[in-house]
Design a protein around this motif. Structure first.
Motif: not given
Lengths: 279, 320
Positions: B70, B73, B95, B97, B99-104, B106-107, B143-144
């Motif tokens: 990930q 992050r 979005l 991007l 989804q590939t990092q398991a970010l919610p 709302r981030r 983002l991360g």
């Protein structure tokens, strides 16, 4: 404008799991595909073109019944399902070719590929996820088109030849259209990933599917027959028919297997190049 | 921390990055400077694994980028602001991007708000201005919530308000202990924010130092002196080891002697002095001086470069 950097809302510990990563990859590729309007329109066009060409060709067949040759009449009588499913899809499959190429080359021309590869530096999961998501989407859309086409085509042909869903091999052929379309989508993604340029890739795949493959029929002798039968899309289309003619070298599923082998080979090359080349 | 060790990249017969080594420390903003074509972007692309180095490699916290799980992050990168599919909305770009990092989800909204794109988040980016695309790129980089940021020319295309915003953002990110590497071909941009400098030209390292050291070492310190008896003062200064030139208005430009020493010499000789002003060479001068020999393009491009500097100076001036 906000001047404080908000803390990221993220779970603190993310257990590294290959399955979870790949699930995220699939979600991500689905988001990409559905969020570009041209993709949606191309798929709508796929359904509309398939259905309208099916109606047109079968109506022509019926209305010209007396004028066509015995051989052509024979072919329709023998495999009405293949006739119905082939008539529209022969053209609308180009939409799958173009769309499959575009979802790869569009990433390169827009530069989105750089954002993608920053997020997934191992790279190959991107190609695999893209292929799976697109294949699944195309399968569903092609099944809708095939099923509707069959019902319309069968109704139009009914004055000359009766065919229904319950007839032997019909359901397999309708299912076969979706499978062929899905594999063709993956084939197109692989073709797009080789030159990474829209124009080159589209020329290559359309030239191959629409011109070269059918022309191989003209090759002389036995090896000409073999070349024709084993070319990817010719082999793959066997699964959309219900009969096994004595001249057919491959059964429906053998043909599908040959097409799958070609596609997997191309995807492997595309994956190797994706990994090796500078993005 | 970013560590680059003996990194090289060859494109055909052109060596774009030539045995480059440097480190970027956490908690600082490090300016990555060089003329256009010096290899800044290539180096950044090599660090994040978009291009494969011809020799050696770069590491982030002792791991290669490709090995990071990930990676967004850990590292946020802005490499090309325009690299967005025109048909996709800002929200959907971030979005996919996330989804590939398991970010919610709302981030995504958080970073969109953070860069001030809330009102256009659902619009297609095809209609975005360059400044809005830059903000999108910065949103993607943040983002991360990464501890390392790599930003290629983040100020390009921004309006004065945006430039100020980016400067404050970089400062704050560094103050939070993050590692921030930010490239520019304009020294004046860096002067406001960077603590450290890495200067490259033609793919090779020219200097790595703190901003203050860089100015100190590279600028020609000179002193303007006006005196009624300029001729007498001139010979005294030359005798003391100064290098003196006389301007049309009679003012002396003195090098190699500090202002205090000039004043003392004049007093000892009982000569009146009307002006004694040390000239601190601008950062731009120091930068030009340093990279002068490494310009990859012909010197005829220099007027264009200078025109850019003037334009940038004007923007900077209005935000001070």
């Amino acid at each position: 404008m906000s001047t404080t950097l908000m803390p990221a809302s993220q779970p603190t510990a993310v257990p590294p799991s290959a399955a979870a990563d790949f699930a995220g990859e699939l979600q991500s590729e689905w988001t990409k595909i559905r969020s570009v309007r041209s993709t949606i329109w191309a798929l709508v066009a796929l359904v509309v073109v398939t259905i309208s060409f099916t109606a047109l060709f079968n109506w022509l067949t019926v209305s010209q019944w007396a004028a066509v040759t015995d051989g052509q009449r024979q072919a329709v009588m023998l495999d009405p399902t293949g006739q119905i499913l082939g008539s529209g899809f022969q053209f609308s499959q180009l939409a799958i070719c173009v769309l499959g190429v575009l979802i790869v080359t569009g990433e390169y021309s827009s530069g989105t590929i750089r954002a993608t590869l920053l997020a997934v530096p191992r790279r190959t999961p991107v190609l695999v996820a893209k292929a799976l998501v697109f294949a699944a989407l195309v399968f569903v859309v092609a099944e809708v088109a095939a099923f509707t086409s069959f019902m319309i085509g069968a109704a139009i042909l009914s004055s000359r030849v009766e065919v229904s869903l319950g007839d032997s091999g019909v359901l397999q052929a309708i299912l076969g259209v979706g499978l062929y379309a899905a594999l063709l989508g993956v084939f197109a993604i692989a073709i797009g990933a080789l030159p990474r340029h829209t124009a080159g890739a589209i020329t290559a795949i359309i030239g191959f599917v629409l011109v070269l493959s059918p022309l191989a029929l003209l090759l002389p002798g036995d090896w000409g027959r073999y070349v024709y039968a084993y070319l990817p899309t010719n082999a793959g289309q066997r699964i959309t028919t219900t009969i096994q003619a004595p001249t057919d070298l491959l059964t429906a599923w053998q043909g599908f297997g040959v097409f799958a082998a070609w596609t997997i080979a191309l995807i492997l090359v595309a994956g190797y190049l994706l990994k090796r080349r500078d993005a | 921390m970013i560590e680059v060790q003996d990194l090289s990249k060859r494109y055909g017969d052109k060596l774009a990055v030539n045995h480059l080594s440097f480190t970027v420390e956490p908690g600082t903003v490090t300016g990555f400077l060089g003329p256009n074509g010096a290899g800044k972007s290539t180096t950044m692309r090599l660090i994040v694994g978009l291009d494969h180095p011809t020799a050696e490699t770069a590491t982030i916290d002792e791991r290669r980028y490709a090995e990071l799980h990930q990676p967004l992050r850990v590292v946020g990168a802005l490499l090309e602001a325009g690299a967005l599919h025109p048909g996709r909305s800002a929200h959907n770009h971030l979005l996919f991007l996330a989804q590939t990092q398991a970010l919610p989800k709302r981030r995504v909204d958080e970073v969109i708000d953070l860069v001030g794109l809330h009102d256009v988040a659902r619009e297609r980016v095809g209609g975005f201005s360059l400044g809005m695309r830059q903000r999108m790129g910065i949103a993607a980089a943040l983002l991360g919530d990464p501890r390392v940021l790599i930003l290629d020319e983040p100020i390009n295309g921004l309006d004065p308000e945006g430039i100020l915003w980016v400067r404050n953002l970089l400062r704050r990110l560094a103050d939070e202990g993050r590692t921030v590497l930010v490239s520019s071909h304009l020294m004046s941009e860096m002067a406001q924010t960077a603590d450290n400098l890495i200067v490259i030209g033609r793919g090779s390292l020219i200097a790595q130092s703190t901003m203050a050291e860089f100015i100190e070492r590279n600028s020609d310190q000179s002193v303007i002196v006006r005196a009624p008896d300029a001729a007498a003062l001139r010979s005294i200064l030359i005798e003391a080891g100064g290098q003196v030139s006389t301007g049309e208005d009679g003012a002396l430009t003195v090098q190699r002697l500090p202002a205090a020493r000039i004043g003392d010499l004049a007093a000892a000789a009982r000569l009146a002095v009307h002006e004694l002003s040390p000239q601190v060479a601008s950062l731009e001068d120091a930068f030009m001086e340093t990279t002068h020999d490494s310009l990859d393009f012909d010197i005829s491009d220099r007027p264009r470069l200078e025109a850019e500097l003037v334009a940038a100076e004007r923007i900077n001036g209005s935000t001070r």
